[in-house]
Scaffold this motif. Structure first.
Motif, PDB file in Angstrom:
ATOM      1  N   GLY A  87     -13.258 -18.890  15.393  1.00 34.96           N
ATOM      2  CA  GLY A  87     -12.096 -18.822  16.271  1.00 34.96           C
ATOM      3  C   GLY A  87     -12.462 -19.110  17.721  1.00 34.96           C
ATOM      4  O   GLY A  87     -11.757 -19.849  18.420  1.00 34.96           O
ATOM      5  N   LEU A  88     -13.576 -18.533  18.178  1.00 32.96           N
ATOM      6  CA  LEU A  88     -14.017 -18.769  19.548  1.00 32.96           C
ATOM      7  C   LEU A  88     -14.395 -20.226  19.773  1.00 32.96           C
ATOM      8  O   LEU A  88     -14.069 -20.821  20.811  1.00 32.96           O
ATOM      9  N   LYS A  89     -15.095 -20.804  18.788  1.00 34.78           N
ATOM     10  CA  LYS A  89     -15.474 -22.212  18.922  1.00 34.78           C
ATOM     11  C   LYS A  89     -14.253 -23.125  18.956  1.00 34.78           C
ATOM     12  O   LYS A  89     -14.196 -24.086  19.711  1.00 34.78           O
ATOM     13  N   THR A  90     -13.272 -22.793  18.096  1.00 34.94           N
ATOM     14  CA  THR A  90     -12.049 -23.604  18.067  1.00 34.94           C
ATOM     15  C   THR A  90     -11.321 -23.555  19.403  1.00 34.94           C
ATOM     16  O   THR A  90     -10.871 -24.579  19.931  1.00 34.94           O
ATOM     17  N   LYS A  91     -11.217 -22.345  19.968  1.00 32.76           N
ATOM     18  CA  LYS A  91     -10.565 -22.204  21.270  1.00 32.76           C
ATOM     19  C   LYS A  91     -11.351 -22.938  22.358  1.00 32.76           C
ATOM     20  O   LYS A  91     -10.771 -23.552  23.259  1.00 32.76           O
ATOM     21  N   GLY A  92     -12.684 -22.863  22.265  1.00 28.94           N
ATOM     22  CA  GLY A  92     -13.498 -23.580  23.241  1.00 28.94           C
ATOM     23  C   GLY A  92     -13.319 -25.083  23.151  1.00 28.94           C
ATOM     24  O   GLY A  92     -13.221 -25.775  24.178  1.00 28.94           O
ATOM     25  N   MET A  93     -13.267 -25.597  21.916  1.00 27.58           N
ATOM     26  CA  MET A  93     -13.053 -27.038  21.730  1.00 27.58           C
ATOM     27  C   MET A  93     -11.692 -27.460  22.267  1.00 27.58           C
ATOM     28  O   MET A  93     -11.546 -28.522  22.876  1.00 27.58           O
ATOM     29  N   HIS A  94     -10.686 -26.600  22.031  1.00 33.06           N
ATOM     30  CA  HIS A  94      -9.349 -26.928  22.530  1.00 33.06           C
ATOM     31  C   HIS A  94      -9.326 -26.955  24.061  1.00 33.06           C
ATOM     32  O   HIS A  94      -8.688 -27.823  24.667  1.00 33.06           O
ATOM     33  N   ALA A  95     -10.036 -26.006  24.682  1.00 27.15           N
ATOM     34  CA  ALA A  95     -10.119 -25.994  26.146  1.00 27.15           C
ATOM     35  C   ALA A  95     -10.799 -27.256  26.655  1.00 27.15           C
ATOM     36  O   ALA A  95     -10.369 -27.862  27.648  1.00 27.15           O
ATOM     37  N   ASN A  96     -11.862 -27.678  25.956  1.00 27.06           N
ATOM     38  CA  ASN A  96     -12.546 -28.912  26.353  1.00 27.06           C
ATOM     39  C   ASN A  96     -11.638 -30.132  26.200  1.00 27.06           C
ATOM     40  O   ASN A  96     -11.669 -31.057  27.022  1.00 27.06           O
ATOM     41  N   MET A  97     -10.829 -30.126  25.118  1.00 25.53           N
ATOM     42  CA  MET A  97      -9.884 -31.226  24.915  1.00 25.53           C
ATOM     43  C   MET A  97      -8.872 -31.284  26.054  1.00 25.53           C
ATOM     44  O   MET A  97      -8.531 -32.358  26.553  1.00 25.53           O
ATOM     45  N   LYS A  98      -8.391 -30.106  26.482  1.00 23.00           N
ATOM     46  CA  LYS A  98      -7.433 -30.058  27.590  1.00 23.00           C
ATOM     47  C   LYS A  98      -8.048 -30.628  28.859  1.00 23.00           C
ATOM     48  O   LYS A  98      -7.419 -31.416  29.577  1.00 23.00           O
ATOM     49  N   MET A  99      -9.298 -30.213  29.139  1.00 22.00           N
ATOM     50  CA  MET A  99      -9.961 -30.714  30.342  1.00 22.00           C
ATOM     51  C   MET A  99     -10.182 -32.210  30.259  1.00 22.00           C
ATOM     52  O   MET A  99      -9.994 -32.938  31.242  1.00 22.00           O
TER      53      MET A  99
END
Length: 211
Positions: A87-99
């Motif tokens: 879950g944490l990795k998924t959220k981190g990847m999503h944040a990176n995608m947003k950036m």
């Protein structure tokens, strides 16, 4: 038969669904561990009871069940930890995608601005602005001079002289009507002449031996 297709979910909606599913799974795992802990305590009590009765075979069977129960509980903890990590990795990847998307949009905007910006044209505009600004200043100066000459009246100079004399008198300076020099009393002039003669005589006396 017509098939109805639902609207495709956005990444944010998919992440929310995934987060809800993970929380649901975590709750189920927690309930399972609670039941296993209860079973574990029962097995421990039964092992103690069989030991008091001297039933070694029952103790061995119950001990094996207890070992399996504890292994299962440890696997449940490991699964929970893995789910949390995912879950944490998924959220981190999503944040990176947003950036990355934000940076991409910014790069596109910068590219459009750069295409529209012509350095030579900008330099010409700045040069033209400077020229027009200089012309405006010159025009303003000419207009002011013309207005002064048109609006000036006879007697202005006399009035200005009176004002200057008044100001000078207020600060303790006495000047002639046309600012030609300072009015110094005659006795002060005489004293200045005498001091000058004394200095000149002393200089002549110093030069006499050398000659």
């Amino acid at each position: 038969m017509i098939k109805m297709f639902g609207k495709k979910k956005t990444v944010e909606e998919q992440l929310r669904d995934q987060d809800r599913q993970m929380k649901r799974t975590q709750r189920e795992l927690t309930r399972d561990r609670t039941k296993m802990e209860q079973e574990e305590k029962k097995l421990e009590m039964e092992i103690k009871k069989a030991a008091k009765q001297g039933n070694k075979q029952a103790c061995n069977i119950l001990a094996k069940q207890l070992v399996q129960m504890r292994k299962q509980k440890n696997r449940s903890y490991a699964t929970s930890s893995t789910i949390t990590s995912v879950g944490l990795k998924t959220k981190g990847m999503h944040a990176n995608m947003k950036m990355a998307n934000a940076m991409g949009k910014t790069a596109q905007t910068m590219g459009k601005v750069n295409k529209q910006m012509d350095p030579k044209r900008m330099a010409q505009i700045m040069q033209q602005f400077e020229q027009e600004s200089t012309k405006m200043e010159m025009s303003e100066e000419m207009i002011n001079d013309t207005m002064d000459s048109v609006l000036s009246e006879p007697g202005d100079e006399e009035e200005e002289d009176q004002i200057v004399s008044q100001v000078l008198s207020e600060i303790g300076v006495s000047m002639s009507g046309k600012l030609s020099g300072v009015n110094v009393p005659s006795h002060d002039v005489g004293e200045s002449n005498r001091e000058y003669d004394d200095i000149e005589a002393k200089l002549n006396a110093l030069r006499a031996p050398a000659e």
